[in-house]
Each structure stands twice: as structure tokens, then as C-alpha cells.
Design a protein around this motif. Structure first.
Motif, PDB file in Angstrom:
ATOM      1  N   SER A 114      43.888 -32.971  26.322  1.00  0.00           N
ATOM      2  CA  SER A 114      42.817 -32.545  25.424  1.00  0.00           C
ATOM      3  C   SER A 114      42.856 -31.039  25.237  1.00  0.00           C
ATOM      4  O   SER A 114      43.643 -30.352  25.855  1.00  0.00           O
ATOM      5  N   LYS A 162      35.383 -40.503  27.059  1.00  0.00           N
ATOM      6  CA  LYS A 162      36.162 -39.669  26.153  1.00  0.00           C
ATOM      7  C   LYS A 162      36.316 -40.442  24.846  1.00  0.00           C
ATOM      8  O   LYS A 162      36.553 -41.651  24.848  1.00  0.00           O
ATOM      9  N   TYR A 182      37.889 -41.207  20.931  1.00  0.00           N
ATOM     10  CA  TYR A 182      39.114 -41.154  20.138  1.00  0.00           C
ATOM     11  C   TYR A 182      38.886 -41.683  18.737  1.00  0.00           C
ATOM     12  O   TYR A 182      38.133 -42.617  18.540  1.00  0.00           O
ATOM     13  N   HIS A 200      44.985 -44.389  26.385  1.00  0.00           N
ATOM     14  CA  HIS A 200      44.189 -43.686  27.380  1.00  0.00           C
ATOM     15  C   HIS A 200      43.550 -44.662  28.354  1.00  0.00           C
ATOM     16  O   HIS A 200      43.581 -44.458  29.563  1.00  0.00           O
ATOM     17  N   SER A 201      42.962 -45.732  27.841  1.00  0.00           N
ATOM     18  CA  SER A 201      42.250 -46.681  28.703  1.00  0.00           C
ATOM     19  C   SER A 201      43.148 -47.283  29.759  1.00  0.00           C
ATOM     20  O   SER A 201      42.717 -47.549  30.872  1.00  0.00           O
ATOM     21  N   CYS A 214      36.184 -44.445  25.512  1.00  0.00           N
ATOM     22  CA  CYS A 214      36.617 -44.995  26.804  1.00  0.00           C
ATOM     23  C   CYS A 214      35.378 -45.321  27.633  1.00  0.00           C
ATOM     24  O   CYS A 214      34.518 -44.464  27.808  1.00  0.00           O
ATOM     25  N   ASP A 226      45.462 -44.382  20.377  1.00  0.00           N
ATOM     26  CA  ASP A 226      45.234 -43.319  21.368  1.00  0.00           C
ATOM     27  C   ASP A 226      44.263 -43.817  22.428  1.00  0.00           C
ATOM     28  O   ASP A 226      44.454 -43.613  23.623  1.00  0.00           O
ATOM     29  N   TRP A 227      43.214 -44.486  21.943  1.00  0.00           N
ATOM     30  CA  TRP A 227      42.190 -44.969  22.862  1.00  0.00           C
ATOM     31  C   TRP A 227      42.769 -46.009  23.816  1.00  0.00           C
ATOM     32  O   TRP A 227      42.531 -45.983  25.020  1.00  0.00           O
ATOM     33  N   CYS A 241      49.033 -39.788  27.403  1.00  0.00           N
ATOM     34  CA  CYS A 241      48.128 -39.417  26.318  1.00  0.00           C
ATOM     35  C   CYS A 241      48.150 -37.940  26.084  1.00  0.00           C
ATOM     36  O   CYS A 241      48.524 -37.167  26.924  1.00  0.00           O
ATOM     37  N   ILE A 298      41.688 -34.325  31.527  1.00  0.00           N
ATOM     38  CA  ILE A 298      42.314 -35.662  31.508  1.00  0.00           C
ATOM     39  C   ILE A 298      43.751 -35.572  31.057  1.00  0.00           C
ATOM     40  O   ILE A 298      44.077 -35.756  29.931  1.00  0.00           O
ATOM     41  N   CYS A 329      43.381 -44.373  32.342  1.00  0.00           N
ATOM     42  CA  CYS A 329      42.198 -43.653  32.797  1.00  0.00           C
ATOM     43  C   CYS A 329      41.787 -44.128  34.167  1.00  0.00           C
ATOM     44  O   CYS A 329      41.620 -45.315  34.394  1.00  0.00           O
TER      45      CYS A 329
END
Lengths: 435, 402
Positions: free
Chosen positions: A430, A166, A168, A177-178, A161, A173-174, A427, A435, A181
Motif C-alpha cells: 500500500s 483493507k 479494494y 489479498h484475502s 477484506c 486484488d481483493w 499483493c 500490509i 491476509c
């Protein structure tokens, strides 16, 4: 005594240090009072998502005992382009996707039909021996699942990201998240808004809105307000005292007047480092026995010494509180008495303190660089519900049960959101809950 | 004639005659303090007097970093000279404790964590190591010996709650340090219990006040149970163990049979030099000027929280320089030194990639100047660096199987 404007010190490493004293140009008070957050308000994301009907899932890693166990190799699991297009070389994970792609090239395509019979259930184990899912009893139920698991846990994290670094292993998933985020915001029951999940959680745990009912919060707030201001001033007294002492001693310690010998009495403690003829005795009036130092350390001696000297002649710097009317002590905190003229610094410190408190409606929240205040009442109906429920219920257990059932209704039971934020967790949290 | 008008007096400083780096002009406090330490060691009384006078003129806890440094070191020198170091320290501590309330402690800690990763770095690393070591366990017991007032635990509770599989039962035993008042700890406990309930984590909270010194902590005081997985969390704790008791303390920890021991310490060596006051002063000046500079750049100039942290800093300096034994100890050691002690009974474990990722993400959220550097050579773990200087060290350890 003439005012020395310059003094030199020989450094043992060679060279000299020259200290030049200049009159300061008035009191420059740097800084301003704590400023309020200037971020425009962001609307709270709509928490009232329609409840989604989902197929009943088993807990991950608890496979149907009748299922067929498949062990695929790492290469197979990581392969992303097993089905390449013969025209353009583009790779696809599944044959169906390739076939659909071929339509675009006007090539003949064929989609496999699903076979009529119910196929035997398949479960997949992880090839990584140290992994808990390597054990067939903890196998995962679908191919995509095992692929993602292997990639996430044992694969290289290629996707990063750019907002928060972070990493991935799985592209989806990435991407997920983006999208969120930096855009997600968390609101505490007390009204403060956070952009960082970790600070939100830590705040929430200690927030007064969590611990007490609203009515008690305001009462506690007024109490702590006065208490902490009082303490700031006595803190100021504390911190200030040491230089004070030395300032009074300084006329006698100045290098120019070195030769006042007073009788060599045994100065407990001081002679050990002053050498003989300890000059420290000059600073003390005859009426203050040095023996007072022996008693309770330095505390009493300072106080009596201070009283013995003519208070009116004490020089005060612009950063020190005057001694008259209040007795600062280095080592103990005395009850605070308002001094006749409070220094500008003390006022500023006070202002900063009050400023910080007054920008927040509840004592549970604090000065904002990234937070914003909104009154507890507006925002989502959901949040409002939580607060009212809390105030009304007598037992925490009831509160929890109600919260859970409300959450389940609103979010379809798929995500656990205990913090009353009402935001769908998109997401994976962690390992740390960051996050 | 000396002007006694409060508005006019304050002197400023200073210039170096020798042609040196112009930046050095700002570091006059370090120079003077060093010279003073040397003069004391040499028993050069006229020089001592001169230097103390100069320091006194320039020192103020409200000024810039140099002026603050001068002020705190002057206080420490006074305590040392009068051999009243321990008394001063304990009196300051109890005064601070009296003024402290849950609200102020919370305010300071949370604000500090908002503007600087100094403490959160260690928290994220330790929580990550604990989560990994406790994977699959259903009864956890964390023995917490730290100076961060339990601000580490909410995120761990959340992580436990969202772990996916059954939420384990967590018991938290906090070993209260000298400056942590009983009423504050009790309030913190109440909040933690409520929060854990909110998170849906079965939870127990217990505070242990040390009877004698930290180094003499016993297993009995902690009340371990047979069926639980133990983790020991030491944040800013090892430095409070008296130097001669440190090796024994490691053995005590090992005897608790923990799954993991997390250690977070500040990177400075005040131990090797404890016999040599000049070297000790040098180490202290170096470390504390970095710390004060960091506070200055992280907080707003008139922050009350910063002021309280600086006061704590001044107490710490007094503790290091003017206290020798007794109940007071703040003698930090560097990573390599701690590692040497720990490797007697423990082996280091690396932080996993998720934790590293979390740490990097953490640092992104703060101002420029912070970064993460893995320890090299005979030290394990990770450093948090501020302007390329390692300042905080975090590591995780597993007992060597007997």
C-alpha cells in the motif's frame, strides 16, 4: 497519634466525600510475569520458488513511441459485463469468455482467430485528467492494465477484506489479498517471528541483528541486561520519593493537630500557598534551616531533613523502599545501592524485566504477544545464507549487492524483497508500506 | 498505634456519601485533586492541608489508576507550591536521560506501538500524507520534530523503496526534543542509515539539537537545500512551543516552503485555561486519567514499559501544572485551536482513501475500544478515539500559495 480510619471532605460542588481507610489484606500482587507466546510454530513458507521466465516488460507508463494511443471512456473501463449471455444473462468482460460459456448452453459458438499479421501496438490513456497516466507519454501498455489502474486509483473500493478491513476496487486484488491476509509471517534475522508487517519492519530497522555481527550482539546483550536492571531500581526510587516526603510530614499535617504555631519565618515559596502560619515548618527539625529549600530547590532540604529525623521511626508502606541504607531523591538519581529489604513490587518489576529479556535470545527482540522465538539457525536456507554472508563480509555494500543477486535468483527478479523474508509479495504494497 | 510493619499499612478507599452514580466511586482521585486545586485557589490552608494529607495517604505510583493519578498530581502540586516546577522538571528530564539507553528507548517505543495505536495512528496518517505529497519527487527532505524516536520512518523507507518508479533520495533532519539524549539519537541515526541501505534508499541523517526553545527554530539550523522537496513532520511537537511563540512558529514552518506539514497532537486543552488553575487542573485530570486508563488496559499489569511511560506521564503533568515559561512547555491544545493557528498560513489537505483504509486496518489489529472519527466543524483531520473519547488528532497541511 490515633489512627484516623475515616475522614470527610466537603465538596465545593455540594455533597461530601468520605474516605475510609482499611487495612489491606496483605500484599496482593496482581499480575504474573510476562507470559511467553503460546502460539504453535508455523512453518516458514517455502521461499525456493522455481524461477519464472517472464517476458521482458517495460517500466509501467513508458510506452513505445510508435504505438497507437487509445483513450477509452470511464464507462468502458469500468464495464464488467459488456458481453452478456442471451440464455442466462451472465456477463463477461471479453467476447472469448462469452463464447466459451455459450458452449455450456450447447449454443453455437465461434472464437475469433488471431489475425496473422502483427497488429500495431496499442497503448491506453487514463480518462482521469489529474492522473499521471492521462498524458499519452505515460500511457499504459495493455487494456487489462488500464482497466485495473482506473478501477484501483479512481474507482470505488467495493471489496473489503473482512480480516483487516483493507479496501479494494478490483476484485482480483481483493481475492489475492484475502488469501494471504493474516497468514503471512515475517521472520527477522534475530529469530523473532511477526504476524504484522508494519511491526516487523519497524523492529527490523532497529534490530541488533541488523546493526552488528552476531558475536558483538551477545556481548552487547549482557551489558544492557545489567544496565537496565540497575536502572529499574533507581527508577523505582525516583517514583517513590514524593509520597515518602508527604508521609513523613503527614503526622503534622493531619487535621486534628492544627494548632502548633511556630514562629512565622519567611518560608520562601511555601507561604505563597499555605497562607500565614504555614504549618510546613512543623515537619522540619530545627536543625534544618528552611533556607536550604532556597538552595537547589527542594533537593537538599529533603535529604537533610530525612537524615535529621530518626530514621527508625519512619513508617513505610508495603510499596515503598525503606529509607535506611539508601537515600531516595525526588529529583536526582543517585547511584543505586541495594536496599536491605526490597519491596515485593520492586522484585516483581525486576522479575518482569528479567523475564522479558530471558525469553528472547537476542536483545534485539522483545516480549511476545504475537511473536515467537526461533533460533536464528533453522528455517530457510536462504535466511541462513543471509546471516552468514553478513557476518563474513566487511563492507555493507558487498552485503547489499550479494543480497540483491541472491534475491533475484530466488524470486525471479519480479519482486523486491529486501528484508530477507523470502516470501513472494502477492499483493500490491500500500501507499504506506502497510500490509 | 500506627502499624509500621510494611505489609500492613496501605490504605484503600473510599465511599461517597451522596447518592451518586456508583461508578463515581472509582473516580475519587479526580474529585480530590479538583477540590485541592480549588482550595489552593481560595487559599484555604486548612482544607489544603487536609486534602494533601488524604491524597498523600492514598497515592502510590504502583496502585490503580486513581492512586497513580493522585501520586503524579501530588508531585505536581509540590512542585507548584515550592515554585520549583521548572527545576524539578529539568532535573527529572536529565535524570531520565542519564538512565535512558538506546535499548530501553527502543523497548518502550516498540512495545507501546505493539499494544496501542496511540503513536502508530499518527505515523500511518502522516506517512500517507507525505507519500502522496511527494509523489514524483526525486529528492526528499523530511524535517522531523517528534517524540517517537524515529519509529515512524522504517515503514516510510519501505514504502519509498517499493514505490515502483525510481527510488527517491531521502534526507531526514531530526530536531531533537529535550528528553532525547544525544547518544540515543546517534544510535538511532546509525540504525536508520543501515536500514535505508538495506532498503536501497539513498539516505542522509542529521540531528539538530535546539539551541534555545523550539519556537525559535530557524531555517539555517535545518540546512535546507535548493533542489529538494520539503515535508515537515510534527508529532507531539507543537505543544512544546511556548504559547506566545506558536503563531510565529507557524510562519517559520511556512517559510520553509514545504510540500506538506503533518501535525499529530494529543487532544486536550491546557492552554486556554493556563491563567485559571482550577480549570487547568480539570482538563489535566480528565486527559491524564484517560491516558492512564488506556495504558492500564493495553499493557500487562507488570510491564516495565508501561511503568516508564507512566513516569513520563508524571513528568508531563509536572510540566503542565508547575512550569510557566522557561524552557519547558507541554501545553496541549485541541484540534480546533491548532486549526485556527494553522489556517493563517496553511490549508488542510484530506487524507486519501488508501490512508483511511490503512488506518482502519491498523485499528483492527489492536484491542477493542479504538476507532477513527473524522474531525468536524472548524477542525480538519482525523481523530483516534479511545472508548469514544477523541485522544489523538492527525492532520495534513499545505502552504497557502502567496
Amino acid at each position: 497519634m490515633p489512627w484516623t480510619s475515616e475522614t470527610h471532605i466537603e465538596l465545593s460542588g455540594g455533597g461530601k466525600l468520605a474516605i475510609v481507610f482499611r487495612e489491606a489484606e496483605g500484599e496482593e500482587m496482581a499480575g504474573e510475569a510476562v507470559s511467553k507466546a503460546s502460539r504453535p510454530p508455523n512453518p516458514c513458507p517455502d521461499p525456493s520458488l522455481p524461477p519464472v521466465v517472464k517476458k521482458k516488460r517495460n517500466l509501467p507508463g513508458t510506452p513505445d513511441p510508435e504505438a497507437e494511443v487509445i483513450a477509452l471512456s470511464p464507462r468502458t473501463l469500468l464495464a464488467t459485463n459488456r458481453f452478456p449471455c442471451e440464455i442466462c444473462g451472465k456477463g463477461f468482460q471479453r467476447d472469448q469468455n462469452l463464447q466459451l460459456h455459450r458452449r455450456g448452453h450447447n449454443l453455437p459458438w465461434k472464437l475469433k482467430q488471431r489475425s496473422g499479421k502483427e497488429p500495431r501496438k496499442r497503448v491506453y490513456v487514463c480518462p482521469e485528467e489529474s492522473c499521471i497516466h492521462h498524458n499519452p507519454a505515460r500511457a499504459l501498455g495493455d487494456l487489462t492494465g488500464i482497466k485495473k489502474h482506473f478501477c484501483r486509483k479512481h474507482g470505488e473500493k467495493k471489496w473489503k477484506c473482512d480480516k483487516c478491513s483493507k479496501r479494494y476496487a478490483v476484485q482480483s486484488d481483493w481475492k489475492a489479498h484475502s488469501k494471504t491476509c493474516g497468514t503471512r509471517e515475517y521472520r527477522c534475522d534475530c529469530g523473532v517471528l511477526f504476524s504484522r508487517r508494519d511491526s516487523f519492519i519497524t523492529h527490523r530497522a532497529f534490530c541488533d541483528a541488523l546493526a552488528e555481527e552476531t558475536a558483538r550482539v551477545s556481548a552487547a546483550y549482557t551489558m544492557t541486561n545489567t544496565a537496565s536492571i540497575g536502572s529499574v531500581d533507581s527508577l523505582l526510587q525516583d517514583g517513590v520519593a514524593t509520597p515518602n516526603i508527604w508521609k513523613h510530614l503527614s503526622p503534622n499535617l493531619k487535621p486534628n493537630i492544627m494548632d502548633r504555631e511556630v514562629g512565622q519565618q519567611d518560608r520562601h515559596g511555601c507561604s505563597s500557598w499555605m497562607g500565614h502560619g504555614g504549618r510546613l515548618d512543623n515537619a522540619f527539625d530545627g536543625t534544618t534551616a528552611m533556607s536550604e529549600i532556597n538552595h537547589a530547590g527542594l533537593v537538599d532540604s529533603q535529604l537533610s531533613w530525612i537524615h535529621c529525623n530518626k530514621l527508625s521511626s519512619l513508617p513505610t508502606s508495603n510499596t515503598l523502599k525503606p529509607l535506611m541504607g539508601s537515600v531516595p531523591s525526588l529529583f536526582t538519581s543517585l547511584p543505586h545501592r541495594p536496599a536491605p529489604d526490597v519491596s515485593a513490587t520492586a522484585l516483581l518489576q525486576k522479575a518482569a524485566q528479567v523475564g522479558a529479556i530471558s525469553t528472547t535470545p537476542f536483545s534485539g527482540s522483545f516480549g511476545p504477544s504475537e511473536c515467537q522465538n526461533t533460533s536464528a539457525g533453522d528455517g530457510s536456507v536462504f535466511d541462513g545464507l543471509l546471516i552468514h554472508e553478513f557476518a563474513a563480509s566487511n563492507t555493507d555494500e558487498v552485503y547489499i549487492t550479494r543480497t540483491r543477486s541472491m534475491l533475484r535468483d530466488c524470486l525471479g527478479g519480479a519482486t523486491r524483497d529486501f528484508l530477507g523474508v523470502g516470501v513472494q509479495t502477492l499483493c500490491q504494497p500500500s501507499a504506506n508500506g502497510w500490509i | 498505634m500506627r502499624n509500621t510493619d510494611p505489609c500492613h499499612h496501605h490504605p484503600s478507599i473510599c465511599c461517597l456519601l451522596e447518592p451518586k452514580d456508583p461508578r463515581e466511586e472509582e473516580k475519587w482521585a479526580a474529585e480530590l485533586i479538583q477540590e485541592c486545586a480549588k482550595a489552593i485557589a481560595d487559599k484555604d490552608s486548612s482544607k489544603i492541608r487536609h486534602l494533601l494529607w488524604v491524597l498523600n495517604e492514598l497515592a502510590t505510583p504502583y496502585g490503580d489508576c486513581d492512586q497513580k493519578l493522585a501520586s503524579y498530581f501530588l508531585q505536581a502540586l509540590l512542585g507548584r507550591a515550592a515554585e520549583a516546577g521548572e527545576l524539578c522538571y529539568t532535573t527529572l528530564i536529565s535524570a531520565a536521560e542519564k538512565q535512558q539507553s538506546f535499548v530501553t528507548a527502543r523497548k518502550v517505543m516498540l512495545k507501546f506501538q505493539e499494544v496501542s495505536p496511540w503513536t502508530t495512528f499518527g505515523h500511518v496518517a502522516s506517512n500517507g500524507a507525505i507519500m502522496e505529497a511527494m509523489e514524483g519527487e526525486s529528492k526528499l527532505h523530511i524535517v522531523d520534530i517528534s517524540n517517537t524516536y524515529c519509529t515512524q520512518w522504517p515503514t516510510l523507507l519501505e514504502a519509498l523503496a517499493s514505490r515502483g518508479s525510481d527510488t527517491p533520495h531521502l534526507r531526514l533532519t531530526v530536531v531533537a526534543m529535550l528528553s532525547m539524549g544525544r547518544s540515543v539519537m546517534d544510535e538511532i541515526g546509525r540504525r536508520m542509515v543501515k536500514f535505508a541501505r538495506l532498503m536501497g534508499v539513498p539516505f542522509e541523517f542529521h540531528v539538530v539539537s535546539i539551541v534555545s526553545t523550539l519556537g525559535q527554530l530557524t531555517e539555517e539550523e535545518l540546512g535546507l537545500r535548493k533542489d529538494e522537496a520539503v515535508a515537515v513532520n510534527c508529532v507531539g511537537a507543537l505543544r512544546r512551543v511556548r504559547v506566545e511563540e506558536r503563531d510565529a512558529f507557524m510562519r517559520t514552518l511556512c517559510a520553509l516552503r514545504p510540500r506538506v506539514v503533518t501535525v499529530v497532537e494529543e487532544e486536550a486543552d491546557f492552554t486556554t485555561s493556563r491563567g485559571d488553575s482550577v480549570a487547568c487542573f480539570q482538563q489535566c485530570v480528565r486527559f491524564y486519567s484517560i491516558f492512564l486508563g488506556m495504558l492500564e488496559e493495553s499493557f500487562s499489569p507488570t510491564s516495565n514499559e508501561k511503568f516508564l511511560l507512566e513516569k513520563e506521564c508524571s513528568r508531563s503533568i509536572l510540566g503542565v501544572l508547575a512550569c510557566n515559561g522557561g524552557g519547558v512547555c507541554e501545553r496541549r491544545e485541541k484540534a480546533s485551536q491548532w486549526c485556527e493557528r494553522l489556517t493563517e498560513a496553511f490549508a488542510p489537505t484530506a487524507f486519501n482513501d488508501d490512508v483511511i483504509g490503512d488506518l482502519e486496518a491498523l485499528l483492527e489489529r489492536y484491542r477493542e475500544g479504538w476507532s477513527l472519527v473524522p474531525a468536524k466543524g472548524n477542525a480538519a483531520g482525523l481523530y483516534l478515539t479511545w472508548k469514544a473519547e477523541p485522544v489523538v488528532w492527525a492532520s495534513a497541511w499545505k502552504p497557502i500559495k502567496p
